[in-house]
Design an enzyme around this catalytic site. Sequence first.
Site, short mmCIF file in Angstrom:
data_model
loop_
_atom_site.label_atom_id
_atom_site.label_comp_id
_atom_site.label_asym_id
_atom_site.label_seq_id
_atom_site.Cartn_x
_atom_site.Cartn_y
_atom_site.Cartn_z
N ASP A 19 0.82 -1.22 0.00
CA ASP A 19 0.00 0.00 0.00
C ASP A 19 0.85 1.27 0.00
O ASP A 19 0.32 2.37 0.05
CB ASP A 19 -0.99 0.00 1.18
CG ASP A 19 -0.34 -0.27 2.54
OD1 ASP A 19 0.70 -0.98 2.59
OD2 ASP A 19 -0.85 0.22 3.54
N HIS A 204 9.01 -4.15 12.67
CA HIS A 204 9.45 -2.76 12.51
C HIS A 204 9.93 -2.28 13.88
O HIS A 204 9.14 -2.17 14.81
CB HIS A 204 8.27 -1.87 12.10
CG HIS A 204 7.98 -1.85 10.63
ND1 HIS A 204 7.30 -2.84 9.99
CD2 HIS A 204 8.25 -0.92 9.68
CE1 HIS A 204 7.17 -2.54 8.72
NE2 HIS A 204 7.73 -1.37 8.49
N GLU A 207 13.02 2.55 14.50
CA GLU A 207 12.80 3.55 13.44
C GLU A 207 12.45 4.87 14.12
O GLU A 207 13.26 5.77 14.23
CB GLU A 207 11.68 3.07 12.51
CG GLU A 207 11.36 4.03 11.37
CD GLU A 207 10.13 3.60 10.58
OE1 GLU A 207 9.31 2.83 11.09
OE2 GLU A 207 9.98 4.08 9.43
O1 LIG Z 1 8.20 2.73 7.75
C1 LIG Z 1 7.14 2.34 8.26
N1 LIG Z 1 7.07 2.20 9.61
C2 LIG Z 1 5.96 1.76 10.25
N2 LIG Z 1 4.83 1.46 9.60
C3 LIG Z 1 4.83 1.60 8.25
C4 LIG Z 1 5.95 2.04 7.53
N3 LIG Z 1 5.61 2.10 6.23
C5 LIG Z 1 4.34 1.69 6.13
N4 LIG Z 1 3.85 1.40 7.35
C6 LIG Z 1 2.50 0.96 7.70
O2 LIG Z 1 2.34 -0.38 7.31
C7 LIG Z 1 1.02 -0.57 6.83
C8 LIG Z 1 0.89 -1.86 6.07
O3 LIG Z 1 1.64 -1.86 4.90
C9 LIG Z 1 0.75 0.73 6.09
O4 LIG Z 1 -0.63 0.95 5.90
C10 LIG Z 1 1.40 1.75 6.99
O5 LIG Z 1 0.46 2.18 7.98
ZN LIG Z 2 8.12 -0.36 6.57
#
Ligand SMILES: O=c1[nH]cnc2c1ncn2[C@@H]1O[C@H](CO)[C@@H](O)[C@H]1O
Ligand SMILES: [Zn+2]
Length: 366
Positions: A19, A204, A207
């Site tokens: 997405d 994640h 970050e």
């Molecule tokens: O870099 C990021 N850090 C944390 N969450 C993220 C990052 N990029 C995207 N999403 C989150 O992951 C969901 C599912 O793909 C996205 O809708 C966004 O809210």
């Molecule tokens: Zn990500």
Amino acid sequence: MDLSSVALAPKVLLHDHLDGGLRPATVLELAHEVGYSELPADDADGLARWFRESADSGSLVRYLETFTHTVAVMQTAPALARVARECALDLANDGVVYAEIRFAPEQHLTTGLSLDEVVEAVLRGFDEGAAEAADAGRRIEVRCLVTAMRHAARSREIAELAVRFRDRGVVGFDIAGAEAGYPPSRHLDAFEYMRANNAPFTIHAGEAFGLPSIHEAISFCGTDRLGHGVRVIDDITLPAGTDLAAHQFAGAELGVIANYVRDKRIPLELCPSSNVQTGAVSSIAEHPFNVLARLRFRVTVNTDNRLMSDTSMSKEFITLHNQFGYGWADFERFTVNAMKSAFVHFDERLALIDDVIKPGYAVLIG
Ligand SMILES: O=c1[nH]cnc2c1ncn2[C@@H]1O[C@H](CO)[C@@H](O)[C@H]1O
Ligand SMILES: [Zn+2]
């Protein structure tokens, strides 16, 4: 080294959000089809610019707000399949030979699809895109990671979804979303479920929030990889005045967490452009990528969100080349690092390294 030559190099992508990678024109067309009228621009160029500028906020929370629009147009099976198909095609055209694409199925249920239907639509799209790319002479293997949103309470269910689809293209599980206030240990039962089923996952961490988040992810949750993990640099002391673009960092002192990450070869899914946009690092020049790479952490190069960062794997490589002077041998190492860290089985990783990656770089290195 320029974009067209880098596009020829075989590349492996472990951290890319479905997405966060839509074509701007597709966002517009899907919005039109489903009657979504909240888009902030009505032409593809304007929309591309809006995503990049809005994501450039220096805050992860504001960066994530831009996903409202992409998620809004991905609520039907045909829309999900289209986005997935185009994702596979775009990556293949950029020379990506293996990709793990993630998204959060729980965010795509507003018109009544089930979690399984959402995943099936996305996997169908990946298959179609990969088959079309192969017909055009560009082979790519695309796999899926299912993500749970860390502020929500569905992570166990999503982990079960990952295991249910493990033989059909889903190779792992992830948690994403705002990091501060939502530590990984909130989702321990999901990670325990994955471990009990011998199924891999990434988190994640490190970050928007620093070392405590990385510590929880590796020590309490047992993550196989770190999504970003860039703040592990906070556990490394460099002598004052160290040039971050140097070729060696002999004076570096590693703390307990940094040593553990390196000793265990825990892969870091670094995303240089995204890290600057969310404020995880202040600039590419200040990015710890080079320090971590030279200290022999298992670094990998990733896009995170191609739409929000207006980027691609080739662009990320060029950015690193311009900043730190990397050449083909470095990019081969990062690519092999990534392939070794993939969640497909060992024999599949080895086949891609031996049959695709090494021969591809041998031609470039000459
Ligand atoms: O870099 C990021 N850090 C944390 N969450 C993220 C990052 N990029 C995207 N999403 C989150 O992951 C969901 C599912 O793909 C996205 O809708 C966004 O809210
Ligand atoms: Zn990500």
